[in-house]
Design an enzyme around this catalytic site. Structure first.
Site, PDB file in Angstrom:
ATOM      1  N   TYR A  60      48.361  48.664 125.772  1.00  0.00           N
ATOM      2  CA  TYR A  60      49.765  48.713 125.318  1.00  0.00           C
ATOM      3  C   TYR A  60      50.685  48.176 126.407  1.00  0.00           C
ATOM      4  O   TYR A  60      51.581  47.362 126.142  1.00  0.00           O
ATOM      5  CB  TYR A  60      50.125  50.157 124.953  1.00  0.00           C
ATOM      6  CG  TYR A  60      51.574  50.349 124.574  1.00  0.00           C
ATOM      7  CD1 TYR A  60      52.040  50.000 123.308  1.00  0.00           C
ATOM      8  CD2 TYR A  60      52.496  50.899 125.482  1.00  0.00           C
ATOM      9  CE1 TYR A  60      53.374  50.188 122.958  1.00  0.00           C
ATOM     10  CE2 TYR A  60      53.827  51.084 125.138  1.00  0.00           C
ATOM     11  CZ  TYR A  60      54.261  50.729 123.878  1.00  0.00           C
ATOM     12  OH  TYR A  60      55.579  50.912 123.526  1.00  0.00           O
TER      13      TYR A  60
HETATM   14  P1  NAD Z   1      57.748  53.775 115.038  1.00  0.00           P
HETATM   15  O1  NAD Z   1      56.280  53.920 114.896  1.00  0.00           O
HETATM   16  O2  NAD Z   1      58.663  54.730 114.373  1.00  0.00           O
HETATM   17  O3  NAD Z   1      58.220  52.306 114.592  1.00  0.00           O
HETATM   18  C1  NAD Z   1      57.401  51.187 114.623  1.00  0.00           C
HETATM   19  C2  NAD Z   1      57.879  50.204 113.590  1.00  0.00           C
HETATM   20  O4  NAD Z   1      57.047  49.046 113.678  1.00  0.00           O
HETATM   21  C3  NAD Z   1      57.789  50.731 112.172  1.00  0.00           C
HETATM   22  O5  NAD Z   1      58.880  50.273 111.420  1.00  0.00           O
HETATM   23  C4  NAD Z   1      56.502  50.083 111.648  1.00  0.00           C
HETATM   24  O6  NAD Z   1      56.504  49.889 110.255  1.00  0.00           O
HETATM   25  C5  NAD Z   1      56.572  48.750 112.387  1.00  0.00           C
HETATM   26  N1  NAD Z   1      55.257  48.117 112.462  1.00  0.00           N
HETATM   27  C6  NAD Z   1      54.152  48.545 113.129  1.00  0.00           C
HETATM   28  N2  NAD Z   1      53.120  47.714 112.914  1.00  0.00           N
HETATM   29  C7  NAD Z   1      53.598  46.727 112.101  1.00  0.00           C
HETATM   30  C8  NAD Z   1      53.014  45.577 111.516  1.00  0.00           C
HETATM   31  N3  NAD Z   1      51.740  45.258 111.702  1.00  0.00           N
HETATM   32  N4  NAD Z   1      53.807  44.786 110.747  1.00  0.00           N
HETATM   33  C9  NAD Z   1      55.105  45.097 110.522  1.00  0.00           C
HETATM   34  N5  NAD Z   1      55.702  46.170 111.052  1.00  0.00           N
HETATM   35  C10 NAD Z   1      54.961  46.982 111.814  1.00  0.00           C
HETATM   36  O7  NAD Z   1      57.990  53.800 116.613  1.00  0.00           O
HETATM   37  P2  NAD Z   1      59.241  53.453 117.535  1.00  0.00           P
HETATM   38  O8  NAD Z   1      59.096  54.340 118.717  1.00  0.00           O
HETATM   39  O9  NAD Z   1      60.521  53.424 116.787  1.00  0.00           O
HETATM   40  O10 NAD Z   1      58.810  51.994 118.017  1.00  0.00           O
HETATM   41  C11 NAD Z   1      59.641  50.847 117.899  1.00  0.00           C
HETATM   42  C12 NAD Z   1      59.389  49.942 119.100  1.00  0.00           C
HETATM   43  O11 NAD Z   1      59.819  50.610 120.292  1.00  0.00           O
HETATM   44  C13 NAD Z   1      57.909  49.589 119.323  1.00  0.00           C
HETATM   45  O12 NAD Z   1      57.809  48.211 119.673  1.00  0.00           O
HETATM   46  C14 NAD Z   1      57.530  50.448 120.518  1.00  0.00           C
HETATM   47  O13 NAD Z   1      56.470  49.891 121.261  1.00  0.00           O
HETATM   48  C15 NAD Z   1      58.833  50.484 121.284  1.00  0.00           C
HETATM   49  N6  NAD Z   1      58.971  51.580 122.250  1.00  0.00           N
HETATM   50  C16 NAD Z   1      58.966  52.871 121.844  1.00  0.00           C
HETATM   51  C17 NAD Z   1      59.112  53.891 122.784  1.00  0.00           C
HETATM   52  C18 NAD Z   1      59.104  55.347 122.391  1.00  0.00           C
HETATM   53  O14 NAD Z   1      59.022  56.209 123.285  1.00  0.00           O
HETATM   54  N7  NAD Z   1      59.208  55.703 121.130  1.00  0.00           N
HETATM   55  C19 NAD Z   1      59.279  53.560 124.135  1.00  0.00           C
HETATM   56  C20 NAD Z   1      59.288  52.227 124.513  1.00  0.00           C
HETATM   57  C21 NAD Z   1      59.142  51.233 123.563  1.00  0.00           C
END
Ligand code: NAD
Length: 250
Positions: free
Chosen positions: A155
């Site tokens: 990741y």
């Molecule tokens: P989440 O799981 O709620 O959201 C992820 C989103 O990505 C969802 O809408 C899902 O449908 C979409 N997705 C995943 N795989 C997909 C695919 N193959 N095709 C189309 N859409 C797809 O989680 P989140 O925390 O809101 O994550 C959003 C972004 O933030 C991600 O890129 C994640 O890596 C990043 N992020 C999150 C955190 C955290 O602590 N939550 C920290 C740093 C970065």
């Protein structure tokens, strides 16, 4: 009455059915944008669109970010529905726990396909649509894109790659009037963090306690940073990776 930060803009949110993406779609619509939301989950997308229709112009298109034809459709659907593309928030991503030497080849390929190839496909199609008009693109990296950390090897590598794609795209496309930036959230309370906490509660609490502001971020706090980068108020900002992490990476 002041106009919204994104008044009159057409913005595509990829990965917008839950978490940071869904709250970003809410904020962008409230700030005056017409929003196309793309993600895998058809039902969740439909619910979000129903919720937001009262606020502004919102539509959705389901698909998989790692499939080239689906990503082309995300952009084409936006052009068909709203006539142009001014901004894009490339936020789709999956987490993956495990040491690098313990991750299976299948899992490695999957996280690369969604987090890296998917990001590249989005950039490629969005730039195609913005080539003549300019625009602003924001990619979701992570504080995991700045440094190594134990237990999230593949990741972390994908989030480093997002920064590389962002900086390269900023150089390539600046002359076309296209700004490309990234945000790097620290821990944020979303379904992704809930899932990670269930698998390894100590790792999550360790990271939150290392945040100088002593709290995980909210989805709205992350959305606010993305909205600003997408807006004309950030007109001289490109190639930047903006931490939204309560000081974690300082
Ligand atoms: P989440 O799981 O709620 O959201 C992820 C989103 O990505 C969802 O809408 C899902 O449908 C979409 N997705 C995943 N795989 C997909 C695919 N193959 N095709 C189309 N859409 C797809 O989680 P989140 O925390 O809101 O994550 C959003 C972004 O933030 C991600 O890129 C994640 O890596 C990043 N992020 C999150 C955190 C955290 O602590 N939550 C920290 C740093 C970065």
């Amino acid at each position: 009455m002041t106009a919204g930060l994104l008044a009159g803009k057409v913005v595509l949110v990829v990965g917008g059915s839950t978490g940071i993406g869904a709250d970003s779609a809410r904020l962008f619509a409230a700030e005056g944008a017409s929003v196309m939301v793309a993600a895998r989950s058809k039902d969740t997308l439909a619910d979000l669109t129903d919720e937001l229709t009262a606020v502004g112009h919102v539509a959705h298109t389901p698909g998989d970010v790692s499939v080239a034809a689906d990503v082309a459709r995300f952009v084409d659907a936006t052009l068909e529905r709203f006539g142009r593309l001014d901004g894009a928030f490339n936020n789709a991503g999956i987490n993956q726990q495990g040491r690098l030497d313990e991750v299976s080849e299948e899992d490695f390929d999957r996280v690369m396909a969604i987090n890296v190839k998917g990001m590249w496909l989005c950039l490629r199609e969005e730039i195609r649509a913005m080539r003549d008009s300019g625009g602003s693109i924001v990619n979701t990296s992570s504080v995991g894109g700045f440094r190594g950390n134990t237990g999230l090897g593949a990741y972390q590598a994908t989030k480093h790659a997002v920064i590389g794609l962002t900086r390269t795209a900023a150089h390539d496309n600046g002359p076309l009037g296209i700004r490309v930036n990234a945000i790097a959230p620290g821990p944020v309370e979303t379904p992704m963090l809930t899932q990670w906490r269930a698998a390894d509660p100590a790792a999550v609490e360790r990271r939150i306690s290392a945040v100088p502001l002593r709290k995980a971020g909210t989805t709205t706090e992350v959305a606010e940073a993305a909205a600003w980068l997408l807006s004309d108020r950030a007109s001289q900002v490109s190639g930047v990776v903006l931490p939204v992490d309560g000081g974690y990476s300082a």
